[in-house]
Scaffold this active site. Structure first.
Site, PDB file in Angstrom:
ATOM      1  N   THR A 218      51.159  48.635  44.744  1.00 24.31           N
ATOM      2  CA  THR A 218      50.911  48.260  43.348  1.00 24.31           C
ATOM      3  C   THR A 218      49.575  48.779  42.854  1.00 24.31           C
ATOM      4  OG1 THR A 218      49.965  46.147  44.072  1.00 24.31           O
ATOM      5  CG2 THR A 218      52.308  46.163  43.480  1.00 24.31           C
ATOM      6  N   ASN A 220      46.507  47.583  40.990  1.00 21.66           N
ATOM      7  CA  ASN A 220      45.890  46.270  40.755  1.00 21.66           C
ATOM      8  C   ASN A 220      44.859  46.363  39.644  1.00 21.66           C
ATOM      9  OD1 ASN A 220      47.115  44.764  43.027  1.00 21.66           O
ATOM     10  ND2 ASN A 220      46.072  46.314  44.239  1.00 21.66           N
ATOM     11  N   GLU A 265      49.333  43.017  39.021  1.00 20.88           N
ATOM     12  CA  GLU A 265      49.741  43.964  40.058  1.00 20.88           C
ATOM     13  C   GLU A 265      51.039  44.613  39.600  1.00 20.88           C
ATOM     14  OE1 GLU A 265      48.265  42.119  44.188  1.00 20.88           O
ATOM     15  OE2 GLU A 265      49.740  40.862  43.173  1.00 20.88           O
TER      16      GLU A 265
END
Length: 316
Positions: A218, A220, A265
């Site tokens: 992901t 972030n 995320e």
């Protein structure tokens, strides 16, 4: 007002001490905070543009930074729908000829409504017309009402048009109503009032790399603490180098792992480039579910598979 010579800008943004260039003289101004530049704001701005074109004058937005509430109640941060850079980009996209950003500070807060009109609207900007929303108030103690503005226009020789509220299925469109919708995860309703999906812009930071281990790397992003978007899972799109990519995002405290500070995320579908340090724009299209705590990693991954499939279906 003095204004140093600068390279021409496609959308000029002037500050308190900048002189209006000749091309922007005697403007029709749309005045307001314009946080969100939502459909109600665009009704005010569109009216100003129409009036300006009919008069052969430029159309400007006059707005305030920081948001007045941030000045009056600094201990209660306001969830900004559009921080200043985003707000100015959205104002530019409306067809306005420029914007004037007035610094909302102690001096401006102490200025009464008559002084604001005489010194700023007339003295500095030389307005030919002012367009405002039905609920716009200005000056010390909010002493300047739409009625006051009409009378001041007659006294000083500029036109005034007050735009009535824009209703959406009988409900008023306002920044506070949009914030309330986002706080409940109702991003589709917010998008309807905004005229486009709600977007957040932030820098990609290093996380704990846990998503990568789960098969869901992901991007972030740590958001402004004032953001009160509902915690949960969303179908999103992410703009990277002018291209929109589809994805699924979690905003919240990661209860399965650490219950830490809220973080966004985003898993971007079919994308593998390094994004650390990049500023991304994430648009929220649908709320899929609340944030949940899972008993183990396998249960979490199974749910992430479901979330991704749902997000792909929503965005298809």
């Amino acid at each position: 007002m003095t204004h140093a010579a600068a390279a021409p800008h496609p959308f000029p943004v002037l500050r308190m001490d900048d002189a209006l260039p000749a091309a922007l003289a005697a403007p029709v101004v749309a005045i307001g905070n314009f946080d969100g530049v939502h459909r109600g704001h665009r009704a005010v701005i569109g009216t100003a543009i129409d009036q300006a074109r009919s008069l052969g004058k430029p159309a400007l937005a006059v707005t305030f930074e920081p948001h007045p509430r941030a000045f009056f109640r600094p201990s209660e941060p306001i969830f900004r729908l559009t921080p200043e850079p985003m707000k100015l980009r959205r104002l530019a996209a409306t067809g306005l000829d420029g914007a004037v950003v007035l610094a909302f500070d102690a001096a401006l807060a102490a200025r009464d409504a008559e002084s604001f009109v005489a010194d700023i609207l007339v003295g500095q900007l030389g307005v030919s017309m002012v367009v405002a929303g039905y609920d716009f108030h200005f000056g010390k103690g909010r002493g300047g009402s739409p009625l006051f503005l009409r009378e001041a226009g007659k006294q000083h020789g500029f036109g005034v048009e007050i735009v009535p509220p824009l209703l959406d299925e009988g409900a008023q469109i306002s920044s506070s109503v949009i914030r309330a919708a986002l706080a409940q995860g109702r991003v589709e309703q917010a998008a309807h009032m905004l005229g486009a999906p709600f977007e957040i812009e932030a820098q990609v930071i290093h996380g704990d790399k846990r998503g990568r281990e789960l098969g869901y790397p992901t991007a972030n992003m740590r958001l402004d603490p004032a953001v009160t978007l509902a915690h949960g899972i969303y179908a999103v799109t992410v703009e990277i180098d002018g291209v929109r990519h589809k994805g699924v995002a979690s905003f919240g405290r990661r209860p399965t792992f650490d219950d830490g500070a809220p973080r966004l995320e985003t898993f971007i579908f079919d994308f593998a480039d390094d994004l650390y340090g990049r500023v991304l724009t994430v648009a929220f299209h649908a709320w899929l579910r609340p944030e949940l705590k899972f008993d183990g990693i396998d249960a979490l991954i199974a749910q992430m598979d479901i979330d991704s499939a749902r997000a792909r279906a929503v965005l298809a």
